[in-house]
Design an enzyme around this catalytic site. Structure first.
Site, PDB file in Angstrom:
ATOM      1  N   GLU A   1      35.878 -13.313  23.257  1.00 34.72           N
ATOM      2  CA  GLU A   1      35.090 -12.501  23.914  1.00 34.72           C
ATOM      3  C   GLU A   1      33.901 -11.968  22.964  1.00 34.72           C
ATOM      4  OE1 GLU A   1      38.582 -10.403  26.780  1.00 34.72           O
ATOM      5  OE2 GLU A   1      37.752  -9.641  25.099  1.00 34.72           O
TER       6      GLU A   1
ATOM      7  N   GLU B   1      33.308  -7.535  21.184  1.00 33.97           N
ATOM      8  CA  GLU B   1      34.473  -7.767  22.076  1.00 33.97           C
ATOM      9  C   GLU B   1      34.120  -7.044  23.475  1.00 33.97           C
ATOM     10  OE1 GLU B   1      38.984  -6.491  22.740  1.00 33.97           O
ATOM     11  OE2 GLU B   1      38.133  -6.376  20.686  1.00 33.97           O
TER      12      GLU B   1
ATOM     13  N   ASP C   1      33.862  -8.930  27.200  1.00 35.22           N
ATOM     14  CA  ASP C   1      34.754  -9.028  28.213  1.00 35.22           C
ATOM     15  C   ASP C   1      34.205  -8.839  29.447  1.00 35.22           C
ATOM     16  OD1 ASP C   1      37.592  -8.191  29.396  1.00 35.22           O
ATOM     17  OD2 ASP C   1      36.629  -6.422  29.570  1.00 35.22           O
TER      18      ASP C   1
ATOM     19  N   ASP D   1      40.625 -11.778  21.560  1.00 37.76           N
ATOM     20  CA  ASP D   1      39.129 -10.775  21.426  1.00 37.76           C
ATOM     21  C   ASP D   1      38.232 -11.438  20.715  1.00 37.76           C
ATOM     22  OD1 ASP D   1      41.031  -8.817  22.472  1.00 37.76           O
ATOM     23  OD2 ASP D   1      41.572  -8.245  20.292  1.00 37.76           O
TER      24      ASP D   1
END
Length: 228
Positions: free
Chosen positions: A121, A45, A49, A118
């Protein structure tokens, strides 16, 4: 590693066949299902991102060569925020393949905004590690689709816009107060009231505090900006 039929179907939905299937398995493994021999998706995650941010920055620059930084920043935020990631995750059926612990399953984890965002990502990071930046970029552009082209020129989220409105009038930041919570634990409904120092208020209800705060901020901003 051999993937389950459900994960194979998910590969088809996102348009990427993993050369290293273990990356996909990790990407869909929530912390509640992790164990000493089963890593969760938090590290992915973190990476995803950043990959998403780079892809979106490149895409927005290419889409509008004349846009200023001030115009690009709110568009960028609208495309990478957790709500948008969760929306994309739902469209891809990501919630259906998440590996969750019993407590998360009972509490409706497959539908939770933060959990879905989450995991989305994490999937982006898994594709990046599996096949490189070009593959990750293609995945993001494919899944986000026309969201990039139709993002509002002023795409500030409502809470940011309301705070800027207050600051411009020398007011302290808005306050957000939970005034009610109803429904079962796995499907709660929150009522949030947004408040300004001048006494202006507005309420909104949603399935998460974050969504309710945004909706209340939007309602209050529309109220205070309405011509007298």
């Amino acid at each position: 590693m051999k993937l389950s039929a459900e994960l194979r179907a998910f590969e088809g939905r996102i348009g990427h066949r993993f050369a290293r299937p273990a990356l996909l398995v990790q990407a869909v493994t929530h912390g509640s299902f992790a164990s000493p021999g089963r890593e969760d998706n938090q590290r992915l995650e973190f990476l995803g991102d950043r990959v998403l941010g780079l892809v979106m920055a490149e895409a927005l620059l290419a889409a509008d060569p004349q846009a200023t930084e001030g115009q690009l920043a709110p568009r960028f935020n609208a495309l990478v925020r957790k709500e948008t990631c969760a929306e994309v995750a739902r469209a891809a059926g990501l919630g259906e393949v998440l590996r969750l612990g019993r407590s998360e399953m009972i509490s409706g984890g497959r539908r939770k905004l933060a959990l879905l965002g989450d995991a989305m990502e994490a999937v982006i990071a898994a594709v990046y590690l599996d096949a490189g930046h070009d593959a990750a970029r293609d995945l993001v552009l494919r899944l986000w689709g026309d969201r990039i082209g139709r993002v509002d020129a002023d795409a500030r989220d409502a809470k940011t816009a309301l705070q800027e409105w207050a600051q411009a009038r020398a007011m302290p930041p808005p306050a957000y107060v939970e005034v009610a919570r109803e429904g079962p634990d796995h499907a709660p409904r929150f009522t949030i009231e947004a408040r300004l120092a001048d006494g202006s208020t507005a309420r909104a209800e949603a399935g998460s505090k974050r969504q309710a705060e945004q909706a209340a901020a939007k309602a209050l901003l529309e109220r205070v900006e309405r011509p007298a």
